[in-house]
Write an enzyme that holds these catalytic residues in place. Structure first.
Site, mmCIF file in Angstrom:
data_model
loop_
_atom_site.group_PDB
_atom_site.id
_atom_site.type_symbol
_atom_site.label_atom_id
_atom_site.label_comp_id
_atom_site.label_asym_id
_atom_site.label_seq_id
_atom_site.Cartn_x
_atom_site.Cartn_y
_atom_site.Cartn_z
ATOM 1 N N ARG A 283 0.816 -1.222 0.000
ATOM 2 C CA ARG A 283 0.000 0.000 0.000
ATOM 3 C C ARG A 283 0.844 1.264 0.000
ATOM 4 O O ARG A 283 0.366 2.325 -0.406
ATOM 5 C CB ARG A 283 -1.006 -0.032 1.150
ATOM 6 C CG ARG A 283 -2.085 -1.105 0.933
ATOM 7 C CD ARG A 283 -3.098 -1.167 2.040
ATOM 8 N NE ARG A 283 -2.548 -1.413 3.346
ATOM 9 C CZ ARG A 283 -2.416 -2.607 3.909
ATOM 10 N NH1 ARG A 283 -2.818 -3.679 3.279
ATOM 11 N NH2 ARG A 283 -1.897 -2.728 5.110
ATOM 12 N N GLU B 133 4.716 -9.219 15.277
ATOM 13 C CA GLU B 133 4.047 -9.652 16.502
ATOM 14 C C GLU B 133 4.261 -11.143 16.734
ATOM 15 O O GLU B 133 4.453 -11.582 17.863
ATOM 16 C CB GLU B 133 2.552 -9.324 16.407
ATOM 17 C CG GLU B 133 1.802 -9.556 17.690
ATOM 18 C CD GLU B 133 0.345 -9.137 17.578
ATOM 19 O OE1 GLU B 133 -0.415 -9.466 18.500
ATOM 20 O OE2 GLU B 133 -0.038 -8.507 16.582
#
Length: 171
Positions: free
Chosen positions: A58, A95
Site C-alpha cells: 500500500r 508480533e
C-alpha cells in the site's frame, strides 16, 4: 475534505478483535484520492526529498503519485525475492515472528540523497522502522515519514527515528 469518512472499518479482520482500516473505499473515490495525495504533497513539500520510498504494497499506492507531485523518484521496498537485482535487506520482528524487507542496492545514492518514507498506515511502526534502518545503513539522509493513517494507541512513532512524521488521519 473529511477523508476519515472515506475509510471503512472492517471488524475482526484479519483476526478477531482487530478493526481493520480499509482504504479501498478512499482509493475508489476520485476526489478523496486526489485530496489525499495533494494533502500529503503540501505537508511534505518542505522536505524536498530526492526519492520517496514506499513499502509493499500500500505504500506503493500513495508513494508513487506523491513522488510525481514532489518531482522526486520512487523506490519500492519489497518482501524477499521480489526484486530482480542485488539487494540490501533487513530482518525485523513482527508480533508473531520475523519478516524481511529488501531494496535494490543501486537505488540509494549516499551521502546527499534525501529520502521520505511513505505508507498508508502506521500501527506498531515495525515496517517503517525497518525501512528507516535500510535508509540509514545506506548512508542516505532520512528526512521524514508520511502516513495517511496513524493508529495512535499502538505507539508506532516511538519506534521511529527522530525526524518529522506527517499523518492525515488519527484513530
Amino acid at each position: 475534505m473529511d477523508i476519515q469518512a472515506l475509510i471503512r472499518d472492517i471488524p475482526d479482520f484479519p483476526k478477531p478483535g482487530i478493526i481493520f482500516k480499509d482504504i479501498t473505499t478512499l482509493l475508489r473515490d476520485a476526489d478523496g484520492l486526489r485530496y489525499t495525495i495533494d494533502a500529503l504533497a503540501e505537508k511534505c513539500a518542505d522536505f524536498a526529498p530526492d526519492f520517496i520510498i514506499g513499502m509493499e504494497s500500500r505504500g506503493f499506492i500513495f508513494g508513487a503519485p506523491l513522488a510525481y507531485k514532489l518531482g522526486a523518484g520512487f523506490i519500492p521496498v519489497r518482501k524477499p525475492g521480489k526484486l530482480p537485482a542485488a539487494v540490501h535487506s533487513i530482518e525485523y520482528e513482527l508480533e508473531y515472528g520475523m519478516d524481511r524487507l529488501e531494496v535494490h542496492q543501486d537505488a540509494l545514492h549516499p551521502p546527499d540523497c534525501k529520502i521520505l518514507i511513505v505508507d498508508d498506515l502506521i500501527a506498531t511502526g515495525g515496517t517503517a522502522a525497518a525501512t528507516a534502518q535500510l535508509v540509514q545503513q545506506s548512508g542516505c539522509q532520512l528526512v521524514g515519514f508520511a502516513f495517511v493513517i496513524e493508529l495512535k494507541d499502538l505507539n508506532g512513532r516511538k519506534r521511529l527515528p527522530e525526524v518529522p512524521i506527517i499523518t492525515l488521519v488519527e484513530y
